[in-house]
Motif scaffolding. Structure first.
Motif, PDB file in Angstrom:
ATOM      1  N   LEU A   1      -4.086  15.171   6.806  1.00  0.00           N
ATOM      2  CA  LEU A   1      -3.520  15.225   5.454  1.00  0.00           C
ATOM      3  C   LEU A   1      -2.257  14.380   5.338  1.00  0.00           C
ATOM      4  O   LEU A   1      -2.056  13.691   4.337  1.00  0.00           O
ATOM      5  CB  LEU A   1      -3.242  16.668   5.065  1.00  0.00           C
ATOM      6  CG  LEU A   1      -4.476  17.531   4.847  1.00  0.00           C
ATOM      7  CD1 LEU A   1      -4.070  18.971   4.561  1.00  0.00           C
ATOM      8  CD2 LEU A   1      -5.328  16.977   3.724  1.00  0.00           C
ATOM      9  N   LEU A   2      -1.422  14.424   6.360  1.00  0.00           N
ATOM     10  CA  LEU A   2      -0.217  13.600   6.360  1.00  0.00           C
ATOM     11  C   LEU A   2      -0.580  12.118   6.340  1.00  0.00           C
ATOM     12  O   LEU A   2      -0.013  11.332   5.579  1.00  0.00           O
ATOM     13  CB  LEU A   2       0.646  13.922   7.580  1.00  0.00           C
ATOM     14  CG  LEU A   2       1.946  13.157   7.734  1.00  0.00           C
ATOM     15  CD1 LEU A   2       2.881  13.443   6.565  1.00  0.00           C
ATOM     16  CD2 LEU A   2       2.611  13.532   9.056  1.00  0.00           C
TER      17      LEU A   2
ATOM     18  N   ALA B   1      -1.900  11.131   2.858  1.00  0.00           N
ATOM     19  CA  ALA B   1      -0.814  11.028   1.883  1.00  0.00           C
ATOM     20  C   ALA B   1      -0.032   9.732   2.075  1.00  0.00           C
ATOM     21  O   ALA B   1       0.254   9.013   1.105  1.00  0.00           O
ATOM     22  CB  ALA B   1       0.115  12.235   1.995  1.00  0.00           C
TER      23      ALA B   1
ATOM     24  N   VAL C   1      -2.141   6.696   0.889  1.00  0.00           N
ATOM     25  CA  VAL C   1      -2.187   6.521  -0.569  1.00  0.00           C
ATOM     26  C   VAL C   1      -0.878   5.916  -1.068  1.00  0.00           C
ATOM     27  O   VAL C   1      -0.875   4.968  -1.860  1.00  0.00           O
ATOM     28  CB  VAL C   1      -2.490   7.864  -1.270  1.00  0.00           C
ATOM     29  CG1 VAL C   1      -2.255   7.783  -2.761  1.00  0.00           C
ATOM     30  CG2 VAL C   1      -3.917   8.303  -0.975  1.00  0.00           C
ATOM     31  N   ILE C   2       0.236   6.439  -0.596  1.00  0.00           N
ATOM     32  CA  ILE C   2       1.543   5.906  -0.998  1.00  0.00           C
ATOM     33  C   ILE C   2       1.677   4.454  -0.563  1.00  0.00           C
ATOM     34  O   ILE C   2       2.123   3.594  -1.337  1.00  0.00           O
ATOM     35  CB  ILE C   2       2.677   6.772  -0.417  1.00  0.00           C
ATOM     36  CG1 ILE C   2       2.668   8.152  -1.071  1.00  0.00           C
ATOM     37  CG2 ILE C   2       4.031   6.101  -0.585  1.00  0.00           C
ATOM     38  CD1 ILE C   2       3.544   9.164  -0.372  1.00  0.00           C
TER      39      ILE C   2
END
Length: 96
Positions: free
Chosen positions: A63-64, A67, A70-71
């Motif tokens: 998940l990290l 994230a 995407v950023i």
């Protein structure tokens, strides 16, 4: 490939620690590590101690990573668009 398997020692612990913390929060587990008696520990005992933390670590790191990906994608896309616009203006004014 070497870059994939090489980690920066200054960021290794915080990144993987934060991934584990996220996974522990998702799984609702206590975020304390088990007490390990290092004097009588064999290599297989370490795997048994850490086995309950594998899935939280995997899920939290995944998940990290998603994230951050995407950023990073949107930040890189923004930077490329700005560069292309700047180059287009430079080429239309005739200065190279």
């Amino acid at each position: 490939m070497v870059g994939t398997y090489t980690n920066n020692p200054w960021t290794f612990a915080p990144v993987y620690g934060f991934g584990l913390w996220i996974g522990l929060k998702i799984y609702g587990l206590n975020d304390t590590m088990p007490d390990i008696s290092w004097s009588n520990t064999k290599i297989m005992d370490i795997f048994n101690y850490l086995k309950p933390y594998f899935m939280p670590f995997f899920v939290g790191s995944l998940l990290l990573g998603l994230a951050v990906a995407v950023i990073s994608y949107f930040a890189a896309e923004y930077a490329v668009q700005r560069y292309r616009k700047r180059e287009a203006v430079k080429n239309t004014t005739g200065t190279a």
